[in-house]
Design a protein around this motif. Structure first.
Motif, short mmCIF file in Angstrom:
data_model
loop_
_atom_site.label_atom_id
_atom_site.label_comp_id
_atom_site.label_asym_id
_atom_site.label_seq_id
_atom_site.Cartn_x
_atom_site.Cartn_y
_atom_site.Cartn_z
N THR A 41 0.75 -1.14 -0.06
CA THR A 41 -0.16 0.11 0.16
C THR A 41 0.94 1.05 -0.09
OG1 THR A 41 -1.73 -1.32 1.34
CG2 THR A 41 -1.95 1.43 0.90
N LYS A 63 -6.64 -1.28 -5.48
CA LYS A 63 -7.51 -0.16 -5.09
C LYS A 63 -6.68 1.24 -5.36
CE LYS A 63 -9.77 -2.08 -1.07
NZ LYS A 63 -10.09 -1.89 0.25
N GLY A 64 -7.08 2.26 -5.86
CA GLY A 64 -6.36 3.54 -6.21
C GLY A 64 -5.85 3.48 -7.58
N LYS A 78 -5.00 2.09 -13.02
CA LYS A 78 -6.16 2.24 -12.08
C LYS A 78 -6.45 0.60 -11.45
CE LYS A 78 -7.84 6.41 -13.98
NZ LYS A 78 -9.03 6.84 -14.76
N ALA A 79 -7.29 0.63 -10.51
CA ALA A 79 -7.81 -0.63 -9.93
C ALA A 79 -8.23 -1.58 -11.12
CB ALA A 79 -9.09 -0.33 -9.02
N GLU A 99 -5.67 9.39 -2.99
CA GLU A 99 -6.12 8.20 -2.19
C GLU A 99 -4.71 7.17 -2.25
OE1 GLU A 99 -9.08 7.83 -0.83
OE2 GLU A 99 -9.45 10.06 -1.50
N CYS A 101 -2.54 3.63 -2.75
CA CYS A 101 -2.76 2.72 -3.85
C CYS A 101 -2.27 1.28 -3.30
CB CYS A 101 -1.89 3.13 -5.04
SG CYS A 101 -2.03 1.93 -6.14
N GLU A 102 -3.51 0.24 -3.39
CA GLU A 102 -3.10 -0.86 -2.57
C GLU A 102 -2.99 -1.94 -4.10
OE1 GLU A 102 -5.33 -4.44 -0.29
OE2 GLU A 102 -6.35 -2.78 -0.79
N TYR A 103 -1.71 -2.73 -3.88
CA TYR A 103 -1.46 -3.45 -5.04
C TYR A 103 -0.60 -4.83 -4.86
CZ TYR A 103 2.94 -0.99 -4.86
OH TYR A 103 4.12 -0.26 -4.51
#
Length: 119
Positions: A41, A63-64, A78-79, A99, A101-103
């Motif tokens: 994240t 997300k993000g 993007k997500a 925001e 960013c989760e990846y």
């Protein structure tokens, strides 16, 4: 002996930039030098220096958004999107957005500070 491994305790990589890195498999977790899988994240405003890794890196955005500068080309994911960046390619990763960013990041061979070649 089981023919599988369930990872319940990923290695949490210490950081100083607000980014959360949980390596599920790789050098830090199970000594695997062939592959690493990490759940990350990146907070808003986060960035890393440019680097030229000696490994392929696959990224999947959960997300993000995340920004990549790949050999002077800006790419924003993007997500739901993913990318593969070949080894020995100059890249910078960042989250210039508002925001988190989760990846997921998968590196072949495994991520190593000896192979990342940060500037």
């Amino acid at each position: 002996m089981k023919n599988y491994t369930v990872q319940n305790s990923p290695f949490v990589v210490p950081t100083t930039d607000g980014k959360t890195i949980k390596e599920h498999f790789g050098l830090a977790t199970d000594g695997n030098s062939q592959l690493s899988i990490a759940h990350m994240t990146a907070p808003p405003g986060w960035s890393e220096p440019f680097q030229t890794p000696e490994f392929e890196e696959y990224t999947f955005i959960i997300k993000g958004q995340k920004q990549f500068i790949i050999e002077n080309e800006v790419v924003i994911l993007k997500a739901g999107q993913s990318i593969k960046i070949n080894k020995n390619v100059r890249v910078q990763y960042s989250n210039p957005f508002t925001e988190p960013c989760e990846y997921l990041a998968i590196c072949l061979p495994a991520f190593s500070m000896d192979l990342v070649n940060r500037e």
